[in-house]
Design a protein around this motif. Structure first.
Motif, PDB file in Angstrom:
ATOM      1  N   ARG A  45       0.728  -1.241   0.006  1.00  0.00           N
ATOM      2  CA  ARG A  45       0.096   0.097   0.004  1.00  0.00           C
ATOM      3  C   ARG A  45       1.106   1.290  -0.133  1.00  0.00           C
ATOM      4  O   ARG A  45       1.967   1.247   0.572  1.00  0.00           O
ATOM      5  N   SER A  81      -7.239  -6.262  -5.782  1.00  0.00           N
ATOM      6  CA  SER A  81      -6.021  -5.676  -5.448  1.00  0.00           C
ATOM      7  C   SER A  81      -5.083  -5.546  -6.595  1.00  0.00           C
ATOM      8  O   SER A  81      -4.317  -4.649  -6.879  1.00  0.00           O
ATOM      9  N   GLN A  84      -6.003  -3.282  -8.687  1.00  0.00           N
ATOM     10  CA  GLN A  84      -5.652  -1.817  -8.284  1.00  0.00           C
ATOM     11  C   GLN A  84      -3.952  -1.488  -8.900  1.00  0.00           C
ATOM     12  O   GLN A  84      -3.783  -0.345  -8.891  1.00  0.00           O
ATOM     13  N   LEU A  87      -3.828   0.102 -11.843  1.00  0.00           N
ATOM     14  CA  LEU A  87      -4.300   1.415 -11.946  1.00  0.00           C
ATOM     15  C   LEU A  87      -3.417   2.354 -11.122  1.00  0.00           C
ATOM     16  O   LEU A  87      -3.981   3.431 -11.001  1.00  0.00           O
ATOM     17  N   HIS A  89      -2.869   2.361  -8.098  1.00  0.00           N
ATOM     18  CA  HIS A  89      -3.154   2.408  -6.445  1.00  0.00           C
ATOM     19  C   HIS A  89      -2.406   1.952  -5.681  1.00  0.00           C
ATOM     20  O   HIS A  89      -2.699   1.881  -4.383  1.00  0.00           O
ATOM     21  N   LEU A  90      -1.544   0.976  -6.112  1.00  0.00           N
ATOM     22  CA  LEU A  90      -0.555   0.375  -4.995  1.00  0.00           C
ATOM     23  C   LEU A  90       0.674   0.633  -5.492  1.00  0.00           C
ATOM     24  O   LEU A  90       1.054   0.617  -6.523  1.00  0.00           O
ATOM     25  N   ARG A  91       1.747   0.394  -4.498  1.00  0.00           N
ATOM     26  CA  ARG A  91       3.350   0.513  -4.847  1.00  0.00           C
ATOM     27  C   ARG A  91       3.958  -0.902  -5.135  1.00  0.00           C
ATOM     28  O   ARG A  91       3.758  -1.683  -4.573  1.00  0.00           O
ATOM     29  N   LEU A 118      -2.742   6.689 -16.794  1.00  0.00           N
ATOM     30  CA  LEU A 118      -4.296   7.277 -16.540  1.00  0.00           C
ATOM     31  C   LEU A 118      -5.267   7.495 -17.523  1.00  0.00           C
ATOM     32  O   LEU A 118      -6.402   7.377 -17.384  1.00  0.00           O
TER      33      LEU A 118
END
Ligand SMILES: Nc1ncnc2c1ncn2[C@@H]1O[C@H](COP(=O)(O)OP(=O)(O)OP(=O)(O)O)[C@@H](O)[C@H]1O
Length: 580
Positions: A45, A81, A84, A87, A89-91, A118
């Motif tokens: 995260r 996840s 994600q 996208l 949204h996570l590292r 994006l």
């Protein structure tokens, strides 16, 4: 199942990860043929340092042009996840190296200057539409009544917001007096083709809010395609779709993918069938991601997606008093008839499967039973709990019905600070605001006495115990305790966990009527198994009637042998189906 068996699968020789930390850097001429490239990395995260446990460890994932991928995993979080990650949204640590980065095809010299992920990647996800974000309850019952000004937007208008005149309040960048942009001929052709194929052509001028769950899902997929992404991610695209529409949607996605316009990646639950045109699978489980050709990965992980047995044999429940009696019931909007002359009785102890294609009127029928539909007052004969509908105040009616539905899931307030206990406790009185000193409500028709409060507290504990994390976790000792789960904030739960909590909410007061509309969507396999077992083995009693809506026959908790009955809606008419 023992914990060891699945882990053996994760050690499948062809799938074992090499221990090396060195990762491959793509050559410049590989860039255009590589869609996704994670050479070897852990996923965290944002804000989490590298010494905490990552969400996923040692992920090695490369998607080449021409391959068709599905991410398969539990609905409660891991599959979503991994989507994600794509996208941003996570590292990803270490981050995929230049010159390709995570999406080499967007950085290929042959396609001009690097493009922004994006702008090139879209997702259609049906987790939570965030209508209830910010804590307010979104009034989903508005769709049954006169359409309000803010809900006037039609399906057609929603598809091309930039082409609408300013009074719809969508094109904030367009000066008041400039004409909306024209759609190109090609855009119109694609649009017409898709709405026709997906059975939405006749619904284009209906307000969006009037569409059924399956119709809305199809519309959202079309809208995402029209936005022309390079890569389209679809999380559980088949959930909520009827049998007829599933192959059509899959065929559209297949042909779009093979034309790379856009490339498509599907998110599927472990229990979902994997379409035959999918060539590769990323299987996500317990912090690991297994990637490879479909057959190899699925055979190495088959423990996880075996069909579920129906459960121990149970005797059919004895049938009691009438809970619902409908004679000549109908629903019309202008000259559009949705339900016509419905005759149906539901008794205590009966278990019904309400069937019908998308848009056949199932949710509308349930909204008559909950009293949410304004036309519930004007029916020739609609008796609920022994009284004509108009003789029961709506709040009282809500306390007599345990409801779970996609609309309720979207609308349920995600209020900061509302705990799981309080969310479940709202089920006793059928409201949406936690009330009472113990968070179990205050009673509807009369104030609760101390014995009533204590009964409610015990019931709350019992359902959270029975359907809490230990009921669905693989290792019953390792799952979070019911006590700890009860204190968690509802808003922080995964989609699957929120759905389990709303199921607890529907069952907690042991209401005479339980309505379970698409209750399994978003739940992972363990949750579905736990909920089905609970429902079959005493979670609902002889004094309760239950109606289940699902497009997947094997999701109904009761079988023919258990005495399940079927009521089918078709072309506005309804009839009891005799079992063959
Ligand atoms: N205000 C309205 N005006 C016109 N038609 C409406 C209105 N509200 C709903 N409908 C139509 O009523 C039909 C029944 O919708 P309903 O949500 O009951 O279907 P459903 O059987 O539950 O479908 P799904 O399986 O997709 O959930 C749909 O075709 C919908 O477009």
């Amino acid at each position: 199942m023992s914990l060891r068996a699945p882990y053996k699968a994760l050690r499948h020789p062809g799938l074992v990860f090499r221990p090396s930390r060195r990762f491959s850097v793509l050559r410049r001429d590989d860039l255009q043929n590589t869609v996704i490239h994670i050479p070897k990395a852990d996923i965290y995260r944002f804000g989490d340092p590298n010494f905490v446990r990552p969400l996923f460890r040692d992920v090695e994932w490369t998607v080449k042009e021409g391959e068709a991928w599905a991410i398969v995993g539990s609905g409660s979080g891991e599959k979503t996840s991994l989507l994600q990650v794509l996208l941003g949204h996570l590292r990803i640590s270490p981050s995929p190296p230049p010159p390709g980065g995570l999406f080499p095809f967007l950085n290929s010299p042959s396609s001009g200057s690097p493009r922004d992920p994006l702008e090139c990647i879209s997702i259609v996800s049906f987790g939570n539409r965030r209508r209830a974000a910010g804590g307010a309850f979104y009034d989903y019952t508005a769709r049954y009544g006169a359409v309000r000004e803010e809900d006037r937007l039609t399906l057609r208008q929603s598809m091309f917001p930039e082409s609408q005149p300013p009074e719809f309040g969508l094109n904030t960048n367009t000066p008041e007096n400039s004409p909306p942009p024209r759609l190109s001929e090609q855009e119109m052709q694609v649009f017409n083709y898709l709405v026709d194929k997906m059975g939405l052509a006749a619904l284009l001028d209906l307000p969006l809010i009037a569409l059924s769950n399956g119709q809305t899902r199809r519309a959202r997929v079309i809208k995402a395609i029209l936005s022309r992404p390079e890569l389209l991610l679809l999380d559980e695209p088949l959930t909520g779709l009827d049998l007829q529409n599933r192959p059509t949607l899959l065929e559209i996605l297949r042909s779009l993918h093979s034309a790379r316009s856009p490339r498509v990646i599907l998110g599927l639950r472990t229990q979902d069938p994997v379409p035959e045109w999918i060539t590769h699978v990323a299987f996500v489980k317990d912090g690991k991601v297994i990637t490879g050709p479909k057959e190899e990965v699925l055979s190495a992980t088959e423990h996880f997606h075996k069909p579920q047995p129906a459960g121990a044999k149970i005797s059919p429940t004895p049938v009691g008093e009438l809970v619902v009696e409908m004679k000549g019931v109908g629903v019309k909007y202008g000259n559009r008839t949705v339900l016509n002359n419905i005759n149906w009785e539901i008794r205590q102890g009966e278990r019904w499967h309400l069937q019908g294609t998308n848009g056949s009127g199932k949710t509308t029928l349930l909204s008559l039973l909950t009293g949410d539909h304004p036309q519930s007052y004007t029916q020739p004969h609609l008796h609920l709990h022994g009284l004509p509908r108009h003789r029961i105040p709506t709040p009282h009616l809500h306390s007599l019905v345990g409801l779970v539905s996609p609309e309720l899931f979207d609308a349920f307030p995600r209020r900061a600070g509302m705990s799981v206990w309080e969310a479940v406790g709202t089920g006793f009185d059928g409201g949406f605001v936690p009330l009472g000193t113990h968070g179990v409500g205050t009673g509807i028709m009369a104030p609760l006495d101390e014995a009533g409060i204590q009964w409610r507290v015990r019931r709350c504990q019992a359902v959270i115990d029975a359907l809490g994390p230990r009921s669905w976790s693989n290792d019953t000792r390792a799952g979070e305790s019911a006590e700890a789960f009860a204190k968690r904030a509802f808003v922080d739960l995964s989609v699957g966990e929120q759905r389990m909590v709303l199921l607890m909410r529907a069952l907690v007061g042991r209401p005479p009527l339980v309505l379970l509309d698409e209750v399994w969507s978003g739940m992972d396999e363990g949750m579905v198994r736990a909920a089905r077992r609970y429902l079959r083995e005493g979670g609902v009693g002889d004094e309760q009637g239950v109606v289940v809506i699902t497009h997947w026959e094997d999701e109904v908790p009761w079988t023919e042998e258990d005495g399940v009955k079927r009521f089918r809606l078709d072309g506005g008419e309804g009839r009891v189906q005799t079992l063959d």
